[in-house]
Design a protein around this motif. Structure first.
Motif, PDB file in Angstrom:
ATOM      1  N   LEU A  72      38.744  45.423  32.838  1.00 31.70           N
ATOM      2  CA  LEU A  72      38.164  44.990  34.122  1.00 31.70           C
ATOM      3  C   LEU A  72      38.830  43.705  34.604  1.00 31.70           C
ATOM      4  CD1 LEU A  72      36.075  45.206  36.402  1.00 31.70           C
ATOM      5  CD2 LEU A  72      34.438  44.000  34.930  1.00 31.70           C
ATOM      6  N   GLU A  73      39.014  42.748  33.690  1.00 34.92           N
ATOM      7  CA  GLU A  73      39.631  41.474  34.064  1.00 34.92           C
ATOM      8  C   GLU A  73      41.060  41.696  34.568  1.00 34.92           C
ATOM      9  OE1 GLU A  73      38.227  38.680  34.493  1.00 34.92           O
ATOM     10  OE2 GLU A  73      40.025  37.491  34.900  1.00 34.92           O
ATOM     11  N   ALA A  74      41.765  42.658  33.973  1.00 30.20           N
ATOM     12  CA  ALA A  74      43.137  42.962  34.414  1.00 30.20           C
ATOM     13  C   ALA A  74      43.155  43.348  35.891  1.00 30.20           C
ATOM     14  CB  ALA A  74      43.720  44.090  33.557  1.00 30.20           C
ATOM     15  N   ILE A  75      42.171  44.153  36.287  1.00 30.19           N
ATOM     16  CA  ILE A  75      42.129  44.580  37.697  1.00 30.19           C
ATOM     17  C   ILE A  75      41.839  43.396  38.612  1.00 30.19           C
ATOM     18  CG2 ILE A  75      41.059  46.154  39.348  1.00 30.19           C
ATOM     19  CD1 ILE A  75      40.215  47.903  36.950  1.00 30.19           C
ATOM     20  N   TYR A  76      40.860  42.577  38.215  1.00 24.97           N
ATOM     21  CA  TYR A  76      40.524  41.401  39.033  1.00 24.97           C
ATOM     22  C   TYR A  76      41.743  40.500  39.244  1.00 24.97           C
ATOM     23  CZ  TYR A  76      35.456  41.734  39.775  1.00 24.97           C
ATOM     24  OH  TYR A  76      34.215  42.082  40.226  1.00 24.97           O
ATOM     25  N   LEU A  77      42.483  40.252  38.171  1.00 22.49           N
ATOM     26  CA  LEU A  77      43.638  39.349  38.288  1.00 22.49           C
ATOM     27  C   LEU A  77      44.767  40.014  39.075  1.00 22.49           C
ATOM     28  CD1 LEU A  77      43.533  37.836  34.698  1.00 22.49           C
ATOM     29  CD2 LEU A  77      43.004  36.640  36.839  1.00 22.49           C
ATOM     30  N   ALA A  78      44.898  41.324  38.896  1.00 25.39           N
ATOM     31  CA  ALA A  78      45.932  42.055  39.644  1.00 25.39           C
ATOM     32  C   ALA A  78      45.630  42.022  41.136  1.00 25.39           C
ATOM     33  CB  ALA A  78      46.015  43.493  39.135  1.00 25.39           C
ATOM     34  N   LYS A  79      44.350  42.145  41.475  1.00 25.30           N
ATOM     35  CA  LYS A  79      43.963  42.102  42.893  1.00 25.30           C
ATOM     36  C   LYS A  79      44.356  40.782  43.547  1.00 25.30           C
ATOM     37  CE  LYS A  79      39.775  43.579  44.184  1.00 25.30           C
ATOM     38  NZ  LYS A  79      39.743  44.773  45.049  1.00 25.30           N
ATOM     39  N   ARG A  80      44.381  39.714  42.744  1.00 22.66           N
ATOM     40  CA  ARG A  80      44.797  38.414  43.288  1.00 22.66           C
ATOM     41  C   ARG A  80      46.315  38.260  43.255  1.00 22.66           C
ATOM     42  NH1 ARG A  80      40.841  35.296  44.686  1.00 22.66           N
ATOM     43  NH2 ARG A  80      42.275  33.566  44.996  1.00 22.66           N
ATOM     44  N   GLY A  81      47.022  39.294  42.834  1.00 24.02           N
ATOM     45  CA  GLY A  81      48.485  39.277  42.914  1.00 24.02           C
ATOM     46  C   GLY A  81      49.197  38.748  41.682  1.00 24.02           C
ATOM     47  N   HIS A  82      48.430  38.417  40.618  1.00 21.91           N
ATOM     48  CA  HIS A  82      49.078  37.898  39.415  1.00 21.91           C
ATOM     49  C   HIS A  82      49.709  39.044  38.608  1.00 21.91           C
ATOM     50  CE1 HIS A  82      47.531  33.997  40.338  1.00 21.91           C
ATOM     51  NE2 HIS A  82      46.291  34.423  40.329  1.00 21.91           N
TER      52      HIS A  82
ATOM     53  N   ALA B 139      29.887  43.378  38.979  1.00 26.43           N
ATOM     54  CA  ALA B 139      31.283  43.187  38.584  1.00 26.43           C
ATOM     55  C   ALA B 139      32.108  44.441  38.853  1.00 26.43           C
ATOM     56  CB  ALA B 139      31.365  42.783  37.107  1.00 26.43           C
ATOM     57  N   LEU B 140      31.513  45.606  38.610  1.00 29.80           N
ATOM     58  CA  LEU B 140      32.244  46.862  38.862  1.00 29.80           C
ATOM     59  C   LEU B 140      32.438  47.083  40.361  1.00 29.80           C
ATOM     60  CD1 LEU B 140      30.590  49.291  36.262  1.00 29.80           C
ATOM     61  CD2 LEU B 140      32.787  48.080  36.094  1.00 29.80           C
ATOM     62  N   LYS B 141      31.449  46.637  41.145  1.00 31.29           N
ATOM     63  CA  LYS B 141      31.553  46.766  42.599  1.00 31.29           C
ATOM     64  C   LYS B 141      32.766  46.001  43.121  1.00 31.29           C
ATOM     65  CE  LYS B 141      28.703  46.643  46.705  1.00 31.29           C
ATOM     66  NZ  LYS B 141      27.310  46.646  47.169  1.00 31.29           N
ATOM     67  N   GLY B 142      33.002  44.847  42.519  1.00 26.92           N
ATOM     68  CA  GLY B 142      34.126  44.009  42.950  1.00 26.92           C
ATOM     69  C   GLY B 142      35.488  44.687  42.803  1.00 26.92           C
ATOM     70  N   VAL B 143      35.563  45.699  41.945  1.00 17.96           N
ATOM     71  CA  VAL B 143      36.836  46.421  41.817  1.00 17.96           C
ATOM     72  C   VAL B 143      36.691  47.873  42.289  1.00 17.96           C
ATOM     73  CG1 VAL B 143      37.654  44.945  39.940  1.00 17.96           C
ATOM     74  CG2 VAL B 143      36.445  47.072  39.390  1.00 17.96           C
ATOM     75  N   GLY B 144      35.550  48.150  42.944  1.00 17.98           N
ATOM     76  CA  GLY B 144      35.419  49.441  43.627  1.00 17.98           C
ATOM     77  C   GLY B 144      35.044  50.628  42.758  1.00 17.98           C
ATOM     78  N   VAL B 145      34.506  50.410  41.568  1.00 16.59           N
ATOM     79  CA  VAL B 145      34.146  51.578  40.760  1.00 16.59           C
ATOM     80  C   VAL B 145      32.642  51.684  40.501  1.00 16.59           C
ATOM     81  CG1 VAL B 145      36.411  51.572  39.627  1.00 16.59           C
ATOM     82  CG2 VAL B 145      34.465  50.499  38.479  1.00 16.59           C
ATOM     83  N   GLU B 146      31.861  50.784  41.108  1.00 15.04           N
ATOM     84  CA  GLU B 146      30.417  50.822  40.841  1.00 15.04           C
ATOM     85  C   GLU B 146      29.795  52.132  41.326  1.00 15.04           C
ATOM     86  OE1 GLU B 146      27.862  49.045  43.491  1.00 15.04           O
ATOM     87  OE2 GLU B 146      26.165  48.859  42.119  1.00 15.04           O
ATOM     88  N   ASP B 147      30.111  52.495  42.534  1.00 15.10           N
ATOM     89  CA  ASP B 147      29.481  53.666  43.139  1.00 15.10           C
ATOM     90  C   ASP B 147      29.669  54.905  42.257  1.00 15.10           C
ATOM     91  OD1 ASP B 147      28.118  54.950  45.384  1.00 15.10           O
ATOM     92  OD2 ASP B 147      30.025  56.022  45.593  1.00 15.10           O
ATOM     93  N   HIS B 148      30.902  55.112  41.815  1.00 16.95           N
ATOM     94  CA  HIS B 148      31.170  56.267  40.961  1.00 16.95           C
ATOM     95  C   HIS B 148      30.376  56.196  39.663  1.00 16.95           C
ATOM     96  CE1 HIS B 148      33.306  59.483  38.917  1.00 16.95           C
ATOM     97  NE2 HIS B 148      33.424  58.668  37.893  1.00 16.95           N
ATOM     98  N   MET B 149      30.401  55.003  39.030  1.00 19.87           N
ATOM     99  CA  MET B 149      29.742  54.876  37.730  1.00 19.87           C
ATOM    100  C   MET B 149      28.233  55.085  37.842  1.00 19.87           C
ATOM    101  SD  MET B 149      31.892  54.640  35.366  1.00 19.87           S
ATOM    102  CE  MET B 149      30.667  54.414  34.078  1.00 19.87           C
ATOM    103  N   VAL B 150      27.626  54.574  38.920  1.00 26.33           N
ATOM    104  CA  VAL B 150      26.180  54.660  39.052  1.00 26.33           C
ATOM    105  C   VAL B 150      25.755  56.013  39.608  1.00 26.33           C
ATOM    106  CG1 VAL B 150      24.225  53.772  40.386  1.00 26.33           C
ATOM    107  CG2 VAL B 150      25.781  52.187  39.218  1.00 26.33           C
ATOM    108  N   ASN B 151      26.387  56.449  40.674  1.00 25.30           N
ATOM    109  CA  ASN B 151      25.880  57.627  41.371  1.00 25.30           C
ATOM    110  C   ASN B 151      26.450  58.950  40.890  1.00 25.30           C
ATOM    111  OD1 ASN B 151      24.144  56.120  43.026  1.00 25.30           O
ATOM    112  ND2 ASN B 151      25.889  55.497  44.289  1.00 25.30           N
ATOM    113  N   GLU B 152      27.624  58.913  40.273  1.00 28.55           N
ATOM    114  CA  GLU B 152      28.168  60.180  39.790  1.00 28.55           C
ATOM    115  C   GLU B 152      28.069  60.326  38.278  1.00 28.55           C
ATOM    116  OE1 GLU B 152      31.953  61.280  41.597  1.00 28.55           O
ATOM    117  OE2 GLU B 152      31.484  59.866  43.208  1.00 28.55           O
TER     118      GLU B 152
END
Lengths: 427, 427
Positions: free
Chosen positions: B24-34, B67-80
């Motif tokens: 998860l942290e990898a995605i957050y840091l990647a989103k900031r361009g690192h 935290a999952l929402k911040g990388v766009g996977v919350e909806d899938h994890m919760v609702n599907e």
């Protein structure tokens, strides 16, 4: 040599650490006929000057005395070397002083002893035993606590030495290498906690005519709330002065002017005793050392390895019990070797299952005194409580033993001292 | 690439550990361009079957969801994927059951999610970013946290690989190798404490027609005082059942007869669900795993290294917050990267100075629930307190938030949740 129940065979035992506790334990085990190899990281201290950064003198009290008596050196340490301290001498910020006795009724006291001197005495005593071999300049690189194998680096020649033994005793201090190996065991509980305060040692020299510049039979304390200074007498009539203060405050004092103004404000009476020039030299010549509490359990790995002293239970120095608790480990172990007739599995099991409660208790007491010594000692409530405690103790000595006295002047288990206090608080 | 204040340069960042928090942290840091390099000891789990000994499913609650929402996977994890659990279902020793809702008023719930499934989703999501590189089968051998150099062993080819980076993030779990390097720093506080209980996972399969054998929207609990069993639903309609019990009790159950008689006495309704044969197989086929609490501070070494997730604060699982607290680290870090515009010294300092209080708090709460879940939940006093809490919360939702709800269904700092509780207890 394999271990057996009710062992009458003599064991090969490696002790890691030739400091106070390691060298005392070597004698105890040698007296029982075991073959002891004592490995010490440093050079033989009998050949080297004092290493800065460790406390120079220590307060010896009943638990330590009992353990030294068991190997025949108590009398010398107490009656020839030690300097009795019968009371705390409190220094007020205005330079005036007043005493708070440790034990007015029975006049028991604690003794200021030199760390290196005592270590020397113990190493010398161990030479009376052919079955003790000492290896200095040997640094433990790794150990297998399951099968009793160790690898040392000879720090002078850079050779490595492999050793296999029946038992490993880790007496290698707060940053123990043996304990680091123990941490690889499953279910090993461990904590290390640093306090906000560091300590720095200063010195009040002997007077020009070779006497003491302050009344000698006291532990001098300058309590100042968030920081404090103490002084213990040395045998050459100098004083080792220890300043305990948060690291950030040490850092803030970064010029000679700030140092002198700080001392003038808080410890005015100490400046002429230490000497301005020496104060500046010692303060800026050293850097404050950290203070750590270590708690862990169990203390053993099967019937192969055991840690004792600071390696097992480093405490902050504010109860004056660090060395005494380490020495008490040695006398308790000796009693267990006697009780179980050298049957190591039983000895290690009982030591490990019973000793930790008392070590945790003295650790907590020392942390509590960390606040009390620099703070409460100057508050009226402390003096009232102290007066009442002493009065009740004088009336009913067997019934009402104040906490400090039971910790310092008895061998009652530390955890029992705390339980008694809880009960007294309720009264 | 050198660090600078108010950094607009992109950093090279090594994340050690490709589990839930690391990926998860990898995605957050990647989103900031690192530029992120993710090193994982194990094989790519997308290529391997489940590794026994780690929990199969977990309870996702609001902190994790945020935290999952911040990388766009919350909806899938919760609702599907996730299976909502709206209440605890308590199983009495006689096999009868009754529910205790988590949140009767607003009907909020926690979600049972598969550990591997979620880890897969996060690794897959990270593939959307060219600036994330993943290295599996890389075991950290050593690291210099002062200069950002690391040495890995490639577990398949046995080669070693040296890496130098701007930042090291240790997300390598309760037995973190990065944290071991951190322990060499002066003034590092650390504790690891094992509890008396171990855990063993069993399984209730799906029914023959592919449905659930117990009502699915519950976290099932068999509280039995000194031990307990719980069950969380899986997406294939099976249940992962976890038995928590002192190690010594596990050891005492050493025959099939003893096992069946134990289950008949305490968990009679579970036997037919698990199946006698499967129960015997799973119980004796595995061995109980230990549970450890890790507390430490600081979490950083200068502006070079930081630990997050279980590496920084492993907790016992009894509050269902381990993963959620680790995920919260990632969203808090992301907020700090935003607030301080990628100025690492400021980010690490603020994270390290503020986060530990909340991690210590959830750690203590989880230890408290270690007793509460298996014990108090069956006592009348718990139910009375629970009923009153729920009633007051229903009356004044913004004012009176019961502890479990504030921990599980809000993002209020954990330490604040505890403070509120202290205040409520006084009322």
């Amino acid at each position: 040599m394999a271990l057996q129940n009710g062992n009458t065979k003599k064991l090969d035992i490696v002790i890691v650490g030739g400091g106070l506790v390691g060298s005392l334990e070597a004698i105890y085990l040698a007296k029982r006929g075991h073959h002891v190899s004592l490995y010490e990281y440093r050079e033989d201290l009998r050949k080297t000057p004092h290493v800065r950064g460790r406390s120079i003198n220590l307060a010896l009290s009943v638990r330590g005395r009992k353990a030294l008596k068991g190997v025949g050196v108590e009398d010398h340490m107490v009656n020839e070397h030690g300097i009795p301290m019968r009371a705390r001498m409190i220094h007020r910020p205005d330079g005036t002083t007043y005493p708070i006795p440790y034990d007015a009724r029975t006049n028991q006291c604690i003794y200021s002893v030199g760390r290196n001197y005592l270590n020397n005495i113990l190493l010398k005593e161990s030479e009376k035993y052919d079955n003790v071999k000492k290896y200095f300049n040997h640094k433990l690189l790794k150990a297998n606590l399951q099968n009793g194998s160790l690898t040392f680096l000879k720090t002078d020649t850079k050779e490595t030495v492999d050793v296999t033994t029946d038992l490993i005793i880790g007496a290698d201090g707060a940053f123990s290498a043996v304990r680091k190996e123990m941490m690889k065991q499953p279910l090993f509980d461990f904590s290390q906690q640093y306090i906000e305060h560091g300590y720095l040692e200063l010195c009040i020299p002997a007077s020009e005519d070779g006497g003491f510049l302050m009344p000698p039979n006291y532990l001098h304390i300058w309590p100042r709330g968030t920081f404090m200074m103490i002084a213990l007498p040395n045998q050459d009539c100098s004083w080792t002065v220890t300043l305990f203060m948060p690291f950030k405050n040490f850092k803030d004092i970064d010029t000679e002017e700030k140092l002198l103004s700080f001392f003038k404000q808080y410890f005015p009476d100490s400046i002429t005793l230490i000497g301005e020039k020496k104060l500046i030299q010692d303060f800026f010549g050293g850097s404050p050392s950290p203070l750590v509490t270590v708690k862990c359990r169990p203390y053993n790995v099967n019937d192969k390895a055991l840690i004792i002293g600071d390696a097992a239970h480093a405490v902050v120095p504010f109860y004056g019990q660090g060395m005494n608790a380490g020495f008490e480990d040695c006398s308790i172990l000796d009693e267990l070797f006697q009780k179980h007739q050298d049957d190591v599995p039983k000895i290690f099991k009982e030591f490990s299952e019973t000793r930790w409660k008392d070590c945790f208790a003295i650790s907590d007491l020392a942390m509590y005194n960390y606040i009390e010594m620099r703070d409460l000692v100057t508050r009226p409530s402390y003096l009232i409580r102290k007066t009442m405690d002493d009065f009740l103790f004088w009336l009913m000595p067997d019934f009402w033993v104040p906490l400090y006295n039971s910790v310092t002047f008895t061998t009652m288990p530390y955890s029992q001292c705390v339980k008694n206090r809880d009960w007294q608080n309720k009264v």
